[in-house]
Design an enzyme around this catalytic site. Structure first.
Site, PDB file in Angstrom:
ATOM      1  N   CYS A  47       5.047 -33.859 -20.494  1.00 57.47           N
ATOM      2  CA  CYS A  47       5.075 -32.696 -19.588  1.00 57.47           C
ATOM      3  C   CYS A  47       6.459 -32.073 -19.466  1.00 57.47           C
ATOM      4  O   CYS A  47       6.577 -30.908 -19.128  1.00 57.47           O
ATOM      5  CB  CYS A  47       4.539 -33.070 -18.204  1.00 57.47           C
ATOM      6  SG  CYS A  47       5.696 -34.011 -17.187  1.00 57.47           S
ATOM      7  N   CYS A  72      11.782 -40.245 -18.296  1.00 57.34           N
ATOM      8  CA  CYS A  72      10.668 -41.143 -17.964  1.00 57.34           C
ATOM      9  C   CYS A  72      10.461 -42.187 -19.042  1.00 57.34           C
ATOM     10  O   CYS A  72       9.790 -43.184 -18.811  1.00 57.34           O
ATOM     11  CB  CYS A  72       9.380 -40.355 -17.753  1.00 57.34           C
ATOM     12  SG  CYS A  72       8.716 -39.633 -19.270  1.00 57.34           S
ATOM     13  N   CYS A 148       4.439 -25.721 -18.280  1.00 58.71           N
ATOM     14  CA  CYS A 148       4.441 -25.004 -17.004  1.00 58.71           C
ATOM     15  C   CYS A 148       3.007 -24.555 -16.773  1.00 58.71           C
ATOM     16  O   CYS A 148       2.432 -23.862 -17.609  1.00 58.71           O
ATOM     17  CB  CYS A 148       5.376 -23.800 -17.047  1.00 58.71           C
ATOM     18  SG  CYS A 148       5.233 -22.827 -15.525  1.00 58.71           S
ATOM     19  N   ARG A 881      -8.984 -22.472  -9.383  1.00 60.83           N
ATOM     20  CA  ARG A 881      -8.642 -21.050  -9.563  1.00 60.83           C
ATOM     21  C   ARG A 881      -9.843 -20.188  -9.984  1.00 60.83           C
ATOM     22  O   ARG A 881     -10.427 -20.411 -11.024  1.00 60.83           O
ATOM     23  CB  ARG A 881      -7.542 -20.919 -10.602  1.00 60.83           C
ATOM     24  CG  ARG A 881      -6.740 -19.646 -10.476  1.00 60.83           C
ATOM     25  CD  ARG A 881      -5.504 -19.726 -11.356  1.00 60.83           C
ATOM     26  NE  ARG A 881      -4.513 -18.755 -10.919  1.00 60.83           N
ATOM     27  CZ  ARG A 881      -3.240 -18.783 -11.292  1.00 60.83           C
ATOM     28  NH1 ARG A 881      -2.799 -19.720 -12.075  1.00 60.83           N
ATOM     29  NH2 ARG A 881      -2.390 -17.862 -10.862  1.00 60.83           N
ATOM     30  N   GLU A1208      -6.046 -15.343  -8.202  1.00 62.11           N
ATOM     31  CA  GLU A1208      -7.121 -15.910  -9.013  1.00 62.11           C
ATOM     32  C   GLU A1208      -7.757 -14.940 -10.001  1.00 62.11           C
ATOM     33  O   GLU A1208      -8.113 -15.334 -11.112  1.00 62.11           O
ATOM     34  CB  GLU A1208      -8.212 -16.452  -8.085  1.00 62.11           C
ATOM     35  CG  GLU A1208      -7.704 -17.578  -7.219  1.00 62.11           C
ATOM     36  CD  GLU A1208      -8.778 -18.117  -6.301  1.00 62.11           C
ATOM     37  OE1 GLU A1208      -9.333 -17.319  -5.528  1.00 62.11           O
ATOM     38  OE2 GLU A1208      -9.066 -19.310  -6.354  1.00 62.11           O
TER      39      GLU A1208
END
Ligand code: FAD
Ligand code: FES
Ligand code: FES
Length: 1264
Positions: A47, A72, A148, A881, A1208
């Site tokens: 990510c 990480c 993102c 959404r 939305e």
């Protein structure tokens, strides 16, 4: 004995024995240094939220290298002599902000901001690593590992590309100052990396040992310490852990990063030698150098291929030998290093001891079982291009950062200089089945034959098809697709390398993979100066602190050192009941503190304690029959998150009363007509009679299948609970504080006033944290309450994906009767939506039905839509959404497209003929068709398709009328206070900033109504005191409704201030007015609330036109251009609204194209539960040319300040890509000689669906 490193220029010396043996840099930064700008979500390199920069000396060249890495994955104990730079080190409010931070904020590159520090640091690493000189295409290429979920990437890419040497990005003047042109190098680094430390081995916790050898001799001395039966790891980048989790029982960690022999490389005349533990990035640099040498031209292709391995930060730390070792341990791993090296017949130098080495082939190495074998180097020989032909391929489900569907490497040795007769061949494929590498029969068959002779080609594909027999490897793509794809790759190789005259012109473009040019965007909108700062495109208020990592999210809040960490224990047998829970093994883990389950819950076992949307309780912990695979049944509390997660996996559960059959999907329920699982829409339309078709009428029917979608918020589900003198303080990433508070208080039998929430912001939700956040919140609160200790619960990605609800999947069975001109005489749509295990947050009843007529003249006499919610054995699904509305619009738009197809008409004409009289689309559609040059482009595309057999283009239109329904918006309080000290204004409201720009818009409203400059207004965190009883932040309406509450409060204050202003006169300054009011004891605090009815319902209109190009041989696509016209009324903040349009649309692209959830049919287990196998769009999946226009001169008479909601609706417009795919696929099917039939494309339509629908047959592959 210690290890030493710098963080942001400050030296640290730590004793490894004080920490867990495998503590990551991320955990150390966040939990021990409290540097929380560096975030985390996936913990597996997928990510990018954890990216920071490290600087260290190369053990061979002593060169100081600067790279972005995934904190990480990087283990703290490999950080010795390393300089670490985090976002805090780049800039902050006291030392000043870094140009990267400023530029990203200014160009609107943040929404929720949780990903922003990762983007900043990745870019910083890139710039530093390249001495500040990067090109736009290098920049665009570098973000494959940064996801993102909010922005749609365009503004982030613009901000980052603006630093490139060839940048053409316009940067606002106020964003370029002297400081920005620019001292990028962090002044405090470069002091540590001296490599003078002499530590060799250290005992660590739990009887483990770390070793830091510097030579092979020392490495083997360390290996000598490993007793028979003990496990060890040679730690390179530790990135393999991001693919397959490291064993928990490793006792010996040998850091090989300083072993010079393993990092050495050389370029000789006839071979390249690559040190085994060169990073993939260093290997790529070497390939780049070698490309210009005779015999090594093939390295250019190796570079291209390696550029598709993982992502930049993983490649910066991950090594060649580490990659090959994964392949050795997991033969099914589709290693790209292996497939390319094996096709190039790379040799491996291995050591059994420090003094001798053996040379073997890669395959010999994979099968060699000698213990403690160390790879020393790889050897790649030269392949003069006159004598050899090489190419390699990797086909991915999205543009970057995914392992291959199928990868391949082909090396042909020519018998003579004619370059047609094969001397020898190496034809290798990955991801066919674990034991498959070489297509040996084809390799042998080709020897002595003309590679480009049509008769050879026919036989090659016959043989290839029979030797390539992929096996089912869920969740990998189907064997059928993998076989076809593998054959297609060899075909592509032939098409691309055959002499031009041999290949028919129409086939030629099939020889290349799609090449993506740089992307760009255009945004147009109006602003209305008399309303400033409302309607002004001002920068997001918290943009800068988000980019610098100073913005705090729930998991950034510190608790005391006695905090415990939580993880769910889950049930694995759907339909059974839980008979026993054995936690013995879990409690044997050092650091486990407690386990709680149903029996420990003092009050209600319900995490969804609402009075609306909720028709049945939802269990915090399983209380009887297991409703779905991975349903939480208890929670483990431990001293660290790692321990909690591991211990939870050790809990043994026994079951009774197995259920015979699982109904995991709508189709499973429909197939057996399980009426007890079907719940009909109360407001279903009247049945319309069947009509007799008139002459020329067209009939048809179809099925649209829209699968579910996972939210993939970059901030995980997070709650921190701190016991206080009275009750609990709860920091929860929720956007419905009221329900979180009610659920916790009823669970613990506490008064609601003893459970106080505070939410500053959350790192993305899209619905994930509306009610799903409460399960974590309740479990965390229970732990804190029982132990009377602070508790922290951050769900892992696996846990979120497995245990939490997602988007309601949908299926539509439709049939139509239309006139010759496409006008609808009858349309019937029976649709089903997947509720999961409860009917809560029902989208059928509230949302789908309301939007289903879209902009069309669908009346009670020609249209019927009947919705059924289906209960399945899955986590209860929730709003996502545009819930229900996106499906409604997709269903109706699909029916319209299908009618156009059946009538052989242009889909735009069928839309025009069916528009509802009086609908705004009657003006908008013709205008949009003209501005996008629709007709001309359609003709051009049809011509392109006629000229190309294996490349096809398509154009897809989508129209939307999104009904904004605010009738269920109960109450939203807001308090506005003015400080007499200087007239500055503070606001607290009941909405939640989830990244949608709510706080900025609200501040603009307050500044406008009070008449103060925007920089005087600040928004405080939302809480359950001033935001008591506030309704949910959802449905795109929160800016409208909270804006109204704030306006009311400001007007109340204005009324109180009016007499003061009159008295002081028009010249009086704001500060004087406020001070004077204060002196007159006038209250400067006002609380007002939005109440039901303040805002009427209205419709939001939008149009999109998507153009894409397909590679029919692989199924991959490029989205060449997208135009969107969105009706935002008089936008409150156009730059925020453009961001919402881009972000929502790109999220829709993920839904329709890349995000595939796969389940095990027998057990109901989710198989795609990680970043490794679930793929939201990345930075290179967005439209190449992305044009957004907010409709101008279109005030909304009933909207708040004449605006319209935005968050939305644009998601719904992404369905157009399905129609573009249909257009392209139909052309391929026609070429393949298939009958003209509508192809069922749904969500997602992956490359697999494309290839299997396009009708190409391997035995027909030919060059002429
Ligand atoms: C998000 C992500 C995406 C990825 N995508 C791809 C992809 O698309 N294609 C692909 O091919 N790979 C992919 N990978 C795998 C990646 O290339 C490897 O993780 C990396 O190369 C491993 O190197 P490392 O140094 O980090 O190994 P480590 O994790 O440090 O070690 C892995 C193993 O290698 C052994 N080892 C290390 N050095 C030696 C040596 N000299 N001799 C013997 N054994 C040794 C160790 O003992 C250990 O067992 C991906 C990884 C991640 C995290
Ligand atoms: S948390 Fe490290 S990449 Fe996701
Ligand atoms: S702004 Fe990127 S994930 Fe939210």
């Amino acid at each position: 004995m210690s290890i030493r490193f710098n963080v942001n220029g400050f030296p640290y010396e730590v004793q490894p024995a004080d920490y867990a043996v495998d503590i990551t840099l991320n955990t150390f930064l966040r939990e021990h240094l409290h540097l929380t700008a560096t975030k985390y979500m996936c913990l597996e390199g997928g990510c990018g939220s954890c990216v920071c920069v490290v600087q260290r000396r190369h053990p061979v060249t002593a060169e100081l290298q600067t790279h972005a890495v995934n904190s990480c994955l990087m283990l703290l104990n490999t950080c010795n002599d390393v300089d670490i730079i985090t976002d805090e080190g780049l800039g902050n409010k006291s030392s000043g902000y870094h140009p990267l931070q400023k530029r990203l904020a200014r160009l609107n590159g943040t929404q929720c901001g949780f990903c922003s520090p990762g983007f900043v640091m990745n870019m910083y690493g890139l710039l530093e690593g390249k001495g500040g000189v990067v090109s736009m295409s290098e920049v665009e290429d570098a973000f494959g590992g940064n996801i993102c979920r909010c922005t749609g990437y365009r503004p982030i890419l613009d901000a980052m590309k603006s630093f490139a040497v060839d940048s053409n990005i316009e940067v606002p003047a106020d964003c370029v100052d002297i400081e920005d042109s620019f001292e990028l190098i962090c002044p405090r680094t470069g002091q540590c990396s001296t490599s003078n430390c002499s530590r060799k081995t250290l005992p660590c916790q739990d009887n483990c040992h770390w070793y830091w050898p510097k030579t092979l001799v020392e490495l083997f001395a360390a290996l000598d310490q490993v007793a028979g039966g003990e496990e060890y790891i040679l730690v390179g980048g530790n990135t393999a852990h991001g693919v397959y989790r490291r064993s928990k029982t490793i006792q010996h960690y040998i850091d090989i990063n300083s072993v010079a022999e393993l990092k050495h490389h050389s370029i000789e005349a006839d071979h390249l030698q690559l040190g085994a533990n060169m990073s993939l990035t260093d290997a790529m640099q070497l390939f780049q150098q070698a490309t210009s040498r005779a015999g090594f031209e093939y390295c250019a292709q190796l570079w291209q291929h390696f550029n598709l391995i993982a992502n930049v930060p993983v490649r910066n730390n991950g090594t060649l030998a580490g990659n090959i070792s994964i392949k050795k341990q997991h033969p099914e791993f589709p290693s790209d290093v292996f497939i390319t090296f094996e096709s190039l017949n790379a040799q491996v130098l291995v050591h059994d001891n420090a003094h001798t080495q053996r040379v073997m082939t890669l395959l010999e190495y994979l099968h060699d079982r000698t213990p403690k074998l160390v790879i020393g180097a790889f050897i790649l020989r030269s392949y003069p291009k006159e004598k050899f032909l090489f190419n390699s391929y990797k086909i991915l489900p999205r543009a970057q950062n995914v392992h291959a569907y199928v990868n391949a490497g082909f090396l042909i040795e020519w018998q003579n200089s004619q370059r047609r007769i094969v001397g020898s061949a190496r034809i290798c494929f990955g991801n066919i089945h674990p034991g498959f590498v070489h297509a040996q029969t084809v390799e042998q068959f080709l020897v002595g034959r003309d590679l480009f002779d049509d008769a050879t080609v026919v036989q090659v594909f016959e043989q290839l098809q029979s030797s390539l027999q992929p096996v089912e490897m869920p969740p990998e793509a189907s064997p059928e697709y993998r076989q076809k794809l593998a054959c297609s790759l060899f075909y592509k190789f032939l098409l691309g390398s055959a002499p031009r005259e041999v290949v028919r012109e129409r086939l030629r473009s099939g020889g290349q993979l799609l090449e993506r040019p740089l992307s760009s965007g255009k945004q147009s909108f109006e602003t209305i100066p008399k309303k400033y700062p409302v309607s002004q495109a001002v920068q997001k208020l918290e943009g800068l602190v988000q980019c610098s990592g100073e913005a705090k999210y729930m998991n950034d809040l510190l608790t005391t050192s006695n905090a415990v960490y939580c993880a769910f224990v889950t049930a694995k047998r759907v339909g059974a009941t839980i008979e026993g829970i054995d936690t013995k093994a879990a409690f044997q883990c050092k650091g486990v503190v407690a386990f709680y389950s149903l029996k420990d819950v003092p009050g209600e076992n319900n995490f969804n304690n609402t009075t609306v949307f909720t028709v049945e309780p939802e269990e915090i912990f399983c209380a009887g029959r297991v409703k779905y695979y991975d349903q939480p049944l208890g929670v483990i509390a431990a001293n660290s998150q790692d321990i909690a997660v591991y211990a939870a996996s050790l809990v043994q559960v026994t079951y009774a009363n197995d259920q015979a059959k699982i109904y995991r999907s709508i189709n499973a329920v429909l197939a057996e007509n399980k009426d007890d699982r079907k719940f009909q829409n109360m407001e279903k339309s009247e049945k319309i009679p069947k009509l007799v078709p008139a002459a020329g009428d067209i009939t048809g029917r179809g099925i649209l299948q829209l699968n579910s979608q996972y939210y993939f918020t970059i901030e995980p589900q997070t709650t921190v609970v701190i016991p206080e003198e009275e009750g609990l303080r709860v920091y929860c990433a929720t956007h419905w504080m009221d329900v979180t508070q009610a659920s916790i208080s009823r669970m613990l039998k506490l008064h609601a006033n003893m459970v106080q929430l505070e939410v500053k912001r959350i790192g993305g939700s899209f619905g994930a944290k509306q009610t799903r956040a409460n399960q974590v919140a309740c479990a965390c609160a229970l732990v804190a309450f029982k132990l009377n200790r602070p508790a922290r619960f951050v769900q892992t990605i696996e846990s979120m994906m497995e245990s939490n609800g997602k988007r309601w999947a949908c299926r539509s069975d439709y049939e139509f009767l239309a006139r010759e001109n496409g006008s609808i005489r009858r349309l019937v749509n029976n649709y089903y939506e997947d509720a999961g295990c409860t009917l809560n947050e029902n989208v059928v009843f509230y949302l789908t039905q309301a939007a289903i007529r879209n902009v069309y003249n669908l009346t009670d006499s020609n249209f019927s839509a009947n919705g059924t919610a289906i209960k399945t054995d899955a986590p209860s699904n929730s709003w996502f959404r545009a819930p229900g509305t996106a499906e409604a619009i997709a269903m109706t738009e699909t029916a319209i497209e299908h009618i156009a197809f059946a009538c052989k008409l242009d889909p735009a004409d069928v839309r025009l003929v069916n528009l509802r009289p009086g609908n705004k689309m009657i003006q908008l559609l013709p205008r949009f068709l003209a501005s996008t040059e629709y007709r001309k482009r359609r003709t051009e595309i049809n011509l392109f398709n006629a000229q190309n057999r294996w490349r096809k283009r398509g154009l897809g239109l989508a129209l939307m009328e999104f009904p904004l329904n605010v009738t269920f918006a109960w109450c939203y309080p807001a308090t506005v206070a003015i400080y007499h000290a200087d007239g500055s204004v503070i606001i607290s409201h009941g909405g939640i900033e989830v990244g949608q720009g709510l706080n900025t818009k609200v501040a603009q409203v307050a500044a406008f109504v009070l008449g103060v400059p925007l920089d005087r207004v600040r928004i405080a965190a939302s809480d359950t005191v001033l935001g008591a009883n506030s309704f949910v932040t959802a449905n795109s309406m929160t800016s409208d409704v909270v804006g109204r509450a704030v306006r009311k409060a400001c007007e109340t204050l204005n009324k109180r201030l009016e007499p003061v202003k009159q008295k002081l006169g028009a010249q009086a300054k704001w500060e004087e007015v406020i001070e004077s009011a204060f002196m007159q004891s006038i209250s400067l605090i006002a609380t007002e609330s939005y109440v039901k009815g303040d805002q009427p319902n209205y419709s939001i209109f939008g149009l999109s036109l998507s153009e894409l190009e397909l590679d029919i041989l692989t199924g991959n696509h490029l989205i060449r251009r997208v135009d969107i016209l969105e009706d935002a009324g008089e936008s409150l903040n156009p730059s925020i609204d453009v961001g919402q349009v881009e972000g929502a649309f790109v999220m829709g692209l993920g839904y329709y194209l890349t995000e595939l959830l796969r389940y095990d049919r027998q057990t109901g287990r989710l198989l795609t539960n990680r970043t490794w196998n679930y793929h939201p769009p990345g930075a290179k999946d967005i439209p190449i040319d992305f044009r957004i226009e907010l409709l101008q001169k279109s005030p909304n008479p009933v909207g708040f300040l004449r605006s319209k909601a935005i968050g939305e609706p644009p998601f719904c417009l992404a369905v157009g890509v399905l129609f573009a795919l249909q257009h392209a696929i139909q052309s391929a099917r026609e070429d393949a000689g298939l009958p003209r039939e509508w192809v069922r494309l749904g969500a997602p339509t992956t490359p697999e669906t494309v290839v299997l629908s396009a009708g190409s047959e391997v035995h027909k592959f030919s060059l002429s």
